[in-house]
Scaffold this motif. Structure first.
Motif, PDB file in Angstrom:
ATOM      1  N   LYS A 104       0.869  -1.172   0.000  1.00 31.57           N
ATOM      2  CA  LYS A 104       0.000   0.000   0.000  1.00 31.57           C
ATOM      3  C   LYS A 104       0.907   1.223   0.000  1.00 31.57           C
ATOM      4  CE  LYS A 104      -3.571   2.503   2.514  1.00 31.57           C
ATOM      5  NZ  LYS A 104      -4.348   2.588   3.761  1.00 31.57           N
ATOM      6  N   VAL A 105       0.662   2.120  -0.948  1.00 32.00           N
ATOM      7  CA  VAL A 105       1.435   3.344  -1.068  1.00 32.00           C
ATOM      8  C   VAL A 105       0.495   4.519  -0.820  1.00 32.00           C
ATOM      9  CG1 VAL A 105       2.845   4.786  -2.583  1.00 32.00           C
ATOM     10  CG2 VAL A 105       2.980   2.289  -2.753  1.00 32.00           C
ATOM     11  N   THR A 106       0.846   5.346   0.143  1.00 32.04           N
ATOM     12  CA  THR A 106       0.073   6.548   0.450  1.00 32.04           C
ATOM     13  C   THR A 106       0.978   7.749   0.199  1.00 32.04           C
ATOM     14  OG1 THR A 106      -1.208   5.386   2.138  1.00 32.04           O
ATOM     15  CG2 THR A 106      -1.204   7.802   2.233  1.00 32.04           C
ATOM     16  N   VAL A 107       0.423   8.744  -0.471  1.00 34.21           N
ATOM     17  CA  VAL A 107       1.150   9.986  -0.728  1.00 34.21           C
ATOM     18  C   VAL A 107       0.312  11.126  -0.170  1.00 34.21           C
ATOM     19  CG1 VAL A 107       0.199  10.237  -3.069  1.00 34.21           C
ATOM     20  CG2 VAL A 107       2.328  11.400  -2.467  1.00 34.21           C
ATOM     21  N   GLU A 108       0.998  12.087   0.454  1.00 34.94           N
ATOM     22  CA  GLU A 108       0.308  13.256   0.998  1.00 34.94           C
ATOM     23  C   GLU A 108       1.180  14.483   0.780  1.00 34.94           C
ATOM     24  OE1 GLU A 108      -0.268  12.541   5.186  1.00 34.94           O
ATOM     25  OE2 GLU A 108       1.877  12.624   5.605  1.00 34.94           O
ATOM     26  N   GLU A 109       0.514  15.625   0.620  1.00 30.90           N
ATOM     27  CA  GLU A 109       1.262  16.862   0.409  1.00 30.90           C
ATOM     28  C   GLU A 109       0.444  18.045   0.895  1.00 30.90           C
ATOM     29  OE1 GLU A 109       3.264  19.501  -3.190  1.00 30.90           O
ATOM     30  OE2 GLU A 109       3.116  17.334  -3.427  1.00 30.90           O
ATOM     31  N   SER A 110       1.144  19.041   1.397  1.00 31.82           N
ATOM     32  CA  SER A 110       0.517  20.321   1.720  1.00 31.82           C
ATOM     33  C   SER A 110       1.298  21.421   1.009  1.00 31.82           C
ATOM     34  CB  SER A 110       0.506  20.563   3.231  1.00 31.82           C
ATOM     35  OG  SER A 110       1.816  20.634   3.750  1.00 31.82           O
ATOM     36  N   MET A 111       0.573  22.480   0.632  1.00 34.44           N
ATOM     37  CA  MET A 111       1.183  23.647  -0.003  1.00 34.44           C
ATOM     38  C   MET A 111       0.675  24.892   0.705  1.00 34.44           C
ATOM     39  SD  MET A 111       0.661  22.995  -4.025  1.00 34.44           S
ATOM     40  CE  MET A 111       1.573  21.800  -4.948  1.00 34.44           C
ATOM     41  N   GLU A 112       1.608  25.788   1.018  1.00 30.01           N
ATOM     42  CA  GLU A 112       1.216  27.031   1.674  1.00 30.01           C
ATOM     43  C   GLU A 112       1.985  28.192   1.062  1.00 30.01           C
ATOM     44  OE1 GLU A 112       2.842  27.046   5.873  1.00 30.01           O
ATOM     45  OE2 GLU A 112       3.261  24.981   5.257  1.00 30.01           O
ATOM     46  N   GLY A 113       1.489  29.396   1.294  1.00 30.54           N
ATOM     47  CA  GLY A 113       2.093  30.597   0.731  1.00 30.54           C
ATOM     48  C   GLY A 113       1.025  31.416   0.033  1.00 30.54           C
ATOM     49  N   ILE A 114       1.371  32.626  -0.344  1.00 29.39           N
ATOM     50  CA  ILE A 114       0.390  33.552  -0.906  1.00 29.39           C
ATOM     51  C   ILE A 114      -0.254  33.023  -2.193  1.00 29.39           C
ATOM     52  CG2 ILE A 114       2.095  34.978  -2.143  1.00 29.39           C
ATOM     53  CD1 ILE A 114      -1.032  36.304  -0.329  1.00 29.39           C
ATOM     54  N   LEU A 115       0.545  32.436  -3.088  1.00 31.61           N
ATOM     55  CA  LEU A 115      -0.039  31.908  -4.330  1.00 31.61           C
ATOM     56  C   LEU A 115      -0.964  30.724  -4.059  1.00 31.61           C
ATOM     57  CD1 LEU A 115       2.879  32.139  -6.921  1.00 31.61           C
ATOM     58  CD2 LEU A 115       0.889  33.623  -6.682  1.00 31.61           C
ATOM     59  N   ALA A 116      -0.598  29.883  -3.095  1.00 32.75           N
ATOM     60  CA  ALA A 116      -1.460  28.746  -2.741  1.00 32.75           C
ATOM     61  C   ALA A 116      -2.800  29.248  -2.205  1.00 32.75           C
ATOM     62  CB  ALA A 116      -0.769  27.846  -1.725  1.00 32.75           C
ATOM     63  N   LYS A 117      -2.781  30.378  -1.498  1.00 26.37           N
ATOM     64  CA  LYS A 117      -4.035  30.964  -0.988  1.00 26.37           C
ATOM     65  C   LYS A 117      -4.846  31.588  -2.119  1.00 26.37           C
ATOM     66  CE  LYS A 117      -2.478  31.992   3.683  1.00 26.37           C
ATOM     67  NZ  LYS A 117      -1.994  33.042   4.591  1.00 26.37           N
ATOM     68  N   LEU A 118      -4.163  32.374  -2.951  1.00 25.12           N
ATOM     69  CA  LEU A 118      -4.856  33.084  -4.037  1.00 25.12           C
ATOM     70  C   LEU A 118      -5.443  32.138  -5.081  1.00 25.12           C
ATOM     71  CD1 LEU A 118      -2.419  36.077  -4.678  1.00 25.12           C
ATOM     72  CD2 LEU A 118      -4.704  36.186  -3.669  1.00 25.12           C
ATOM     73  N   PHE A 119      -4.705  31.078  -5.386  1.00 24.00           N
ATOM     74  CA  PHE A 119      -5.136  30.157  -6.443  1.00 24.00           C
ATOM     75  C   PHE A 119      -5.446  28.772  -5.869  1.00 24.00           C
ATOM     76  CE2 PHE A 119      -2.331  33.336  -8.410  1.00 24.00           C
ATOM     77  CZ  PHE A 119      -3.233  33.896  -9.309  1.00 24.00           C
TER      78      PHE A 119
END
Length: 147
Positions: A104-119
């Motif tokens: 079983k392969v699980t992938v997770e990611e988070s993105m933060e910053g002004i562009l991540a908020k705007l778009f």
């Protein structure tokens, strides 16, 4: 393992079962120099040394060139990195576990910053599609018959 930012504006998590042993999945996933050979979303990938915590690698996906830093490298179980581009900071993790019929392969990611908020909506869709494609490509590569 460095946890993803659960309060980031963009985050996703997906899993798949690959019918291959965990060592094979690990070896293919962590052989960064070969990513572009089996993942069509990645045009260039180059490890800047050995696969280990603190090491960096450079890669290009979706027209964006990234410089990433490995934060976790626990053989056959956990692999992860961080990266920053255009003011967007990402935490990306892979978790592998043995199952009765493979890995079983699980992938997770988070993105933060002004562009991540705007778009947020666009980034979210791109992240989810990219994860799905990466998992499917990894599955296809790992399940190839050898020999």
């Amino acid at each position: 393992m460095k946890p993803i930012n659960s309060s980031a504006p963009v985050k996703a998590k997906k899993s798949i079962v690959i019918h291959a042993d965990i060592e094979r999945v690990w070896n293919i996933l962590t052989h960064i120099n070969k990513w572009s050979a089996w993942n069509a979303d990645i045009s260039i990938s180059k490890m800047n040394g050995q696969i280990q915590v603190g090491q960096t690698f450079d890669w290009k996906t979706g027209g964006t060139t990234l410089h990433s830093n490995i934060h976790t490298c626990n053989p056959n179980t956990q692999f992860g990195w961080t990266g920053k581009v255009f003011g967007v900071y990402a935490i990306h993790n892979w978790i592998l576990s043995e199952t009765a019929n493979g890995t079983k392969v699980t992938v997770e990611e988070s993105m933060e910053g002004i562009l991540a908020k705007l778009f947020r909506k666009s980034f979210q869709q791109t992240l989810e599609n990219g994860m799905a494609n990466w998992l499917e490509s990894l599955k296809k590569e790992c399940e190839k018959k050898t020999g």
